[in-house]
Scaffold this active site. Sequence first.
Site, PDB file in Angstrom:
ATOM      1  CB  SER A   1       4.052  -2.526   0.672  1.00 19.12           C
ATOM      2  OG  SER A   1       2.986  -3.242   0.870  1.00 19.12           O
TER       3      SER A   1
ATOM      4  CG  ASP B   1      -2.083   0.323  -3.610  1.00 18.04           C
ATOM      5  OD1 ASP B   1      -2.426  -0.817  -3.612  1.00 18.04           O
ATOM      6  OD2 ASP B   1      -0.931   0.806  -3.131  1.00 18.04           O
TER       7      ASP B   1
ATOM      8  CG  HIS C   1       0.939  -1.970  -3.705  1.00 13.89           C
ATOM      9  ND1 HIS C   1       0.765  -1.169  -2.760  1.00 13.89           N
ATOM     10  CD2 HIS C   1       1.553  -3.159  -3.049  1.00 13.89           C
ATOM     11  CE1 HIS C   1       1.239  -1.429  -1.499  1.00 13.89           C
ATOM     12  NE2 HIS C   1       1.747  -2.797  -1.904  1.00 13.89           N
TER      13      HIS C   1
END
Length: 284
Positions: free
Chosen positions: A152, A229, A262
Site C-alpha cells: 500500500s 481490494d 487489501h
Amino acid sequence: MALELVSRSRCFEGEQRVYSHNSAVLGCEMKFGVFLPPCMLEGEKTECPVLYYLSGLTCTHENFIQKSGVQQYAAKEGICVVNPDTSPRNVNIPGEDASYDFGSGAGFYVNATKEPWSKNYHMYSYVTEELVELVNKNFAVLPNKKSIFGHSMGGHGALICALKNPGQYQSVSAFAPIANPMESDWGRKCFEGYLGDDKELWKQYDATHLAQSYAGSPLEIFIDQGSDDNFLPQLLPDNLLKTCAGNDHLQTVYKLRQGYDHAYYYIATFMGEHLAYHAKFLKN
C-alpha cells in the site's frame, strides 16, 4: 548510531529481533524489525543479502512481523529482512496524531519540505540512507545485495526508492501499491501537507511519473494486486502499468489475485512467492 535491542524471539531456527535507535535524520527514537536467518546465527556466520519491507498507513514495525509470515520464507532463502516504522514518532508537531492518513503512521516515504513537518518527516532519506547504513554497519549483510518491497503506502515507497535509485536495489515488488499518488486522495493529502503546492516536486515521489522519465539500468517491477481490494480507486495500478509499457527500460510482472482484498491475509498468502522472486536476484 548505537542500537538498543528491544526484543528477540527464536523463529524458524532464526531470530526475529526489534531494535531502537536515535535517528539523526528524523530527530527521534525509531524502531525497526530485523529477521536474521539461521545462516547468520550459526558458528561460521554467513554474510547474507538483505530485503527491506515498507509498511502501509497506520502500521508500526510490528504489523509486518506479526502478520505476514515472512520469517519461514526468509529462513529458507537465507535472506535478512528489515522493516522500519512508517513515520517519526512523538515529535510534538501539532496535529501529528489527528488522522490515520497524515502524520503519525503516514510518513509516505517523502522528504517533507513544508513546515512544521520538514524538521522531522524525512522518511525517504531514512529508508534509503540512514537505515541502510545502520544495517550495513551492525549486521552481516552484503551491502551490494539489497532489494525492497512493501504494501500500500509502503508499496509506493518501495517503488519510488527503486525508481529514484537505479541499480541500488537488485529487485522491487509491491503488494497493492499506491501507484499514482498524485491522482489519489491519500497521495494528494500527504503531498500537499508535506511538500506544499509544487506539483513538480510531487512528481518526484510518484511512481507513475518516475516511470515515465526513468532512464536507468533495466528494471523489472513486480506488482501484486487483489481483485476485491476496495481501495483500488486510491491505488491505480493500471496507470503505472501503462506507463511502464511505454518505457523500454522497464518491465512489469503483474499478478491479479482473484477474490483477495487489501488485508494481511492476502499478503501472507503470497509472501512466499515474493521472497522467492527476490531470492532470484539477490542470490544470483
